[in-house]
Write a protein that holds these residues in place. Sequence first.
Motif, short mmCIF file in Angstrom:
data_model
loop_
_atom_site.label_atom_id
_atom_site.label_comp_id
_atom_site.label_asym_id
_atom_site.label_seq_id
_atom_site.Cartn_x
_atom_site.Cartn_y
_atom_site.Cartn_z
N GLN A 192 -9.24 10.37 -38.64
CA GLN A 192 -9.00 8.92 -37.89
C GLN A 192 -9.98 8.14 -37.95
O GLN A 192 -11.21 8.51 -37.69
N GLY A 193 -10.12 6.82 -38.46
CA GLY A 193 -11.38 5.90 -38.46
C GLY A 193 -11.55 5.80 -37.14
O GLY A 193 -11.08 6.01 -35.99
N THR A 194 -12.88 5.46 -36.88
CA THR A 194 -13.66 4.80 -35.60
C THR A 194 -14.48 3.67 -35.60
O THR A 194 -14.87 3.36 -36.85
N ALA A 195 -14.06 2.81 -34.60
CA ALA A 195 -15.12 1.43 -34.72
C ALA A 195 -16.20 1.84 -33.89
O ALA A 195 -17.12 0.78 -33.87
N THR A 196 -16.73 2.95 -33.25
CA THR A 196 -17.63 3.04 -32.62
C THR A 196 -19.00 3.76 -33.33
O THR A 196 -18.57 4.55 -34.20
N VAL A 197 -20.10 3.68 -32.85
CA VAL A 197 -21.05 4.31 -33.62
C VAL A 197 -21.99 5.27 -32.63
O VAL A 197 -22.38 4.76 -31.39
N ASP A 198 -22.10 6.42 -32.77
CA ASP A 198 -23.09 7.52 -32.20
C ASP A 198 -24.38 7.11 -32.57
O ASP A 198 -24.94 7.86 -33.37
N TRP A 199 -25.12 6.14 -31.70
CA TRP A 199 -26.54 6.07 -32.02
C TRP A 199 -27.36 7.22 -31.90
O TRP A 199 -28.45 7.52 -32.65
N ALA A 200 -27.03 8.05 -30.90
CA ALA A 200 -28.19 9.39 -30.67
C ALA A 200 -27.87 10.18 -32.09
O ALA A 200 -28.85 10.71 -32.56
N ALA A 201 -26.63 10.50 -32.39
CA ALA A 201 -26.51 11.31 -33.74
C ALA A 201 -26.99 10.44 -34.81
O ALA A 201 -27.67 11.31 -35.65
N LEU A 202 -26.96 9.39 -35.05
CA LEU A 202 -27.36 8.79 -36.22
C LEU A 202 -29.01 8.69 -36.26
O LEU A 202 -29.66 8.86 -37.24
N GLY A 203 -29.53 8.30 -35.07
CA GLY A 203 -30.83 8.67 -35.02
C GLY A 203 -31.50 9.89 -35.31
O GLY A 203 -32.47 10.12 -36.09
N GLY A 204 -30.87 10.94 -34.62
CA GLY A 204 -31.20 12.44 -35.18
C GLY A 204 -31.14 12.69 -36.53
O GLY A 204 -31.97 13.32 -36.93
N CYS A 205 -30.24 12.35 -37.06
CA CYS A 205 -29.99 12.51 -38.67
C CYS A 205 -31.20 11.73 -39.41
O CYS A 205 -31.58 12.37 -40.33
N VAL A 206 -31.23 10.59 -38.99
CA VAL A 206 -32.48 9.64 -39.69
C VAL A 206 -33.78 10.49 -39.31
O VAL A 206 -34.57 10.68 -40.24
N GLY A 207 -34.04 10.91 -38.06
CA GLY A 207 -35.21 11.77 -37.78
C GLY A 207 -35.37 13.14 -38.80
O GLY A 207 -36.47 13.32 -39.20
N ILE A 208 -34.44 13.73 -38.85
CA ILE A 208 -34.28 15.09 -39.66
C ILE A 208 -34.63 14.58 -41.26
O ILE A 208 -35.56 15.20 -41.75
N PHE A 209 -34.06 13.51 -41.65
CA PHE A 209 -34.55 13.17 -42.98
C PHE A 209 -35.55 12.89 -43.33
O PHE A 209 -36.50 13.07 -44.11
N ALA A 210 -36.34 12.10 -42.34
CA ALA A 210 -37.55 11.50 -42.45
C ALA A 210 -38.90 12.67 -42.23
O ALA A 210 -39.72 12.73 -42.94
N ALA A 211 -38.41 13.75 -41.33
CA ALA A 211 -39.29 14.79 -41.02
C ALA A 211 -39.43 15.65 -42.55
O ALA A 211 -40.45 15.87 -42.92
N GLY A 212 -38.19 15.70 -43.00
CA GLY A 212 -38.00 16.62 -44.40
C GLY A 212 -39.00 15.88 -45.36
O GLY A 212 -39.55 16.57 -46.15
#
Length: 227
Positions: A192-212
């Motif tokens: 089911q699609g959603t119109a909200t963004v989980d900014w904490a999860a998005l920031g965590g993913c970006v942080g993991i990619f940047a650290a890697g």
Amino acid sequence: MDTIIWILMLLTAFNFLLKQTFWRFRGTAVAAGTAAAFVVAMWPYAIEQSKTQIADWLSDTALMLDTAVVLTVEVALQMAFCLLSVHLENVSPVKRRMRVAWKILYWFPGVLILPVLFFGLTQLIFALPGISFRQVAWGFGLAVLVLLPLGRWGVKWLVPEPELRLELLFLTNALVAVLGVIATVNGRTAVQGTATVDWAALGGCVGIFAAGALLGLLWRRWRSGRI
């Protein structure tokens, strides 16, 4: 959706024809004879079908999902053949198991051409009422027997370079994979699609990619002696 199904069948037939361009003429003759014999043998079953029944099959979710599995396996095998062909041309020496795998994939013509031929036979029977079903099947089989070698020659004449044909086979199979996903989903979505963004999860993913990425860069510089 019907348009996507037609495009899929045309691409499947084209990929089958394109694969024949890598074979010798004897292999193409065997493939053409087998396809023609299949068409002639299937006419008793083709006459039992109806347009409504075929439409029901195309709208059957379970059947389309099963077809998606076969489609995915065939596309993966054909794309693996393309990648192994490039590997054999650019790497030496080549392991024996690699050559055996390439040989098996080389002689794999594809199985989805069989339902495409069956569908074509049923459509031809619908389009030619009043003509003997056996005659329609034999005529279609003869056309397959003649057109497959001619089509192989035509493709080799249009694209004489084996490397370009190999790249074309890879790209058309990738397109089949994409269209197969669209066709088998049949208008449904898995989540089911959603119109909200989980900014904490998005920031965590970006942080993991940047650290890697940072760790990979430091490791490369350390291995090269720059650090």
